[in-house]
Design a protein around this motif. Structure first.
Motif, PDB file in Angstrom:
ATOM      1  N   GLN A 152      21.753  25.159  49.120  1.00  0.00           N
ATOM      2  CA  GLN A 152      23.028  25.769  48.500  1.00  0.00           C
ATOM      3  C   GLN A 152      24.087  24.107  47.801  1.00  0.00           C
ATOM      4  N   ARG A 153      24.258  22.924  48.324  1.00  0.00           N
ATOM      5  CA  ARG A 153      25.002  22.774  47.864  1.00  0.00           C
ATOM      6  C   ARG A 153      24.368  21.168  46.534  1.00  0.00           C
ATOM      7  N   ARG A 165      22.141  23.149  44.364  1.00  0.00           N
ATOM      8  CA  ARG A 165      22.332  24.171  43.598  1.00  0.00           C
ATOM      9  C   ARG A 165      23.876  23.737  42.885  1.00  0.00           C
ATOM     10  N   GLU A 166      25.021  24.158  43.780  1.00  0.00           N
ATOM     11  CA  GLU A 166      26.399  24.230  42.784  1.00  0.00           C
ATOM     12  C   GLU A 166      26.505  22.616  42.091  1.00  0.00           C
ATOM     13  N   SER A 167      26.092  21.382  42.869  1.00  0.00           N
ATOM     14  CA  SER A 167      26.227  20.105  42.271  1.00  0.00           C
ATOM     15  C   SER A 167      25.604  20.828  40.437  1.00  0.00           C
ATOM     16  N   HIS A 207      27.164  22.432  37.965  1.00  0.00           N
ATOM     17  CA  HIS A 207      28.829  21.289  38.278  1.00  0.00           C
ATOM     18  C   HIS A 207      28.085  20.648  36.940  1.00  0.00           C
ATOM     19  N   ALA A 263      25.954  31.571  40.696  1.00  0.00           N
ATOM     20  CA  ALA A 263      25.828  32.107  42.146  1.00  0.00           C
ATOM     21  C   ALA A 263      24.592  32.818  42.244  1.00  0.00           C
ATOM     22  N   LEU A 275      33.549  32.448  42.405  1.00  0.00           N
ATOM     23  CA  LEU A 275      33.055  31.838  41.215  1.00  0.00           C
ATOM     24  C   LEU A 275      33.834  31.258  40.715  1.00  0.00           C
ATOM     25  N   GLU A 295      36.085  28.357  42.201  1.00  0.00           N
ATOM     26  CA  GLU A 295      34.766  27.151  42.285  1.00  0.00           C
ATOM     27  C   GLU A 295      34.833  26.408  40.545  1.00  0.00           C
ATOM     28  N   PHE A 296      34.663  27.750  39.769  1.00  0.00           N
ATOM     29  CA  PHE A 296      33.988  26.897  38.251  1.00  0.00           C
ATOM     30  C   PHE A 296      35.266  26.582  37.442  1.00  0.00           C
TER      31      PHE A 296
END
Length: 214
Positions: free
Chosen positions: A68-69, A71-73, A76, A162, A183, A186-187
């Motif tokens: 998940q980290r 995917r989140e990076s 971004h 997400a 969401l 965070e974004f």
């Protein structure tokens, strides 16, 4: 067994998702017969690629938070590059049926849909419901044991921003609201449109969209 670099295994799994390869054994076959693909992944094209068991062990050995980290990076980075605009987002979910005899309607099972009787094949699976409309205004309900994947997509690029997979009995409305909140914080996307089906048309979600997301 000879070791493989963690990054190579990770890239191989990313390639699998990009190509829509269903099974890990098919990924092994793909890399074995396409050395030009193996090399960019950091694998030696002249040697045998990782087996499906090696990829499977890599998935089990690393917690979901690790992936998940990553995917989140990537999200971004895609926002920074302008690929994901975030002007419009869509919320949805889909059922994931577990490979259980309880889901096989050809088998005879007592108390097939008793939510208090957990299937021995997967103690984490929960009873869920899926609704279909085979014809206009005709609703068909299907019960199943398994999970549900919840997702928020960017409307323009159709890329996920997400995502989470939970047991099938988790309320879609509550999960959808929590994902919207995460969401939003965070974004900080410039969301102008939130699209969803009627299942998400509830006061709590509408209130958060109007009052918090403006």
């Amino acid at each position: 067994r000879p070791p493989f670099a963690k990054q190579s295994l990770l890239k191989g799994l990313i390639y699998r998702n990009l190509r829509g390869i269903d099974k890990l054994v098919e990924l092994e076959f793909e890399l074995l017969n396409n050395p030009s693909i193996a090399e960019p992944l950091g694998l030696d094209p002249l040697k045998k690629p990782p087996s499906d068991e090696r990829f499977s062990e890599f998935l089990r050995a690393n917690p979901n938070g690790y992936f998940q980290r990553i995917r989140e990076s990537l999200v971004h980075e895609l926002i920074h590059e302008g690929v994901i605009s975030g002007n419009g987002i869509a919320i949805d979910s889909c059922p994931i049926e577990a490979f259980l005899k309880e889901n096989n309607l050809k088998t005879s099972i007592k108390d097939r849909y008793d939510k208090h009787h957990l299937p021995p094949g997967d103690k984490n699976a929960r009873l869920g419901v899926s609704i279909h409309f085979p014809s206009p205004f005709k609703k068909k309900i299907h019960y199943f044991w398994g999970y549900r994947n919840h997702i928020i997509n960017d409307l323009e690029s159709e890329l996920p921003v997400a995502e989470i997979t939970l047991q099938a009995n988790k309320d879609e409305k509550r999960v959808g609201l929590s994902m919207l909140k995460r969401l939003h914080h965070e974004f900080s996307l410039p969301v102008k449109v939130v699209a969803a089906d009627a299942n998400y048309d509830v006061e709590a979600i509408l209130k958060y969209i109007i009052e918090q997301m403006k």
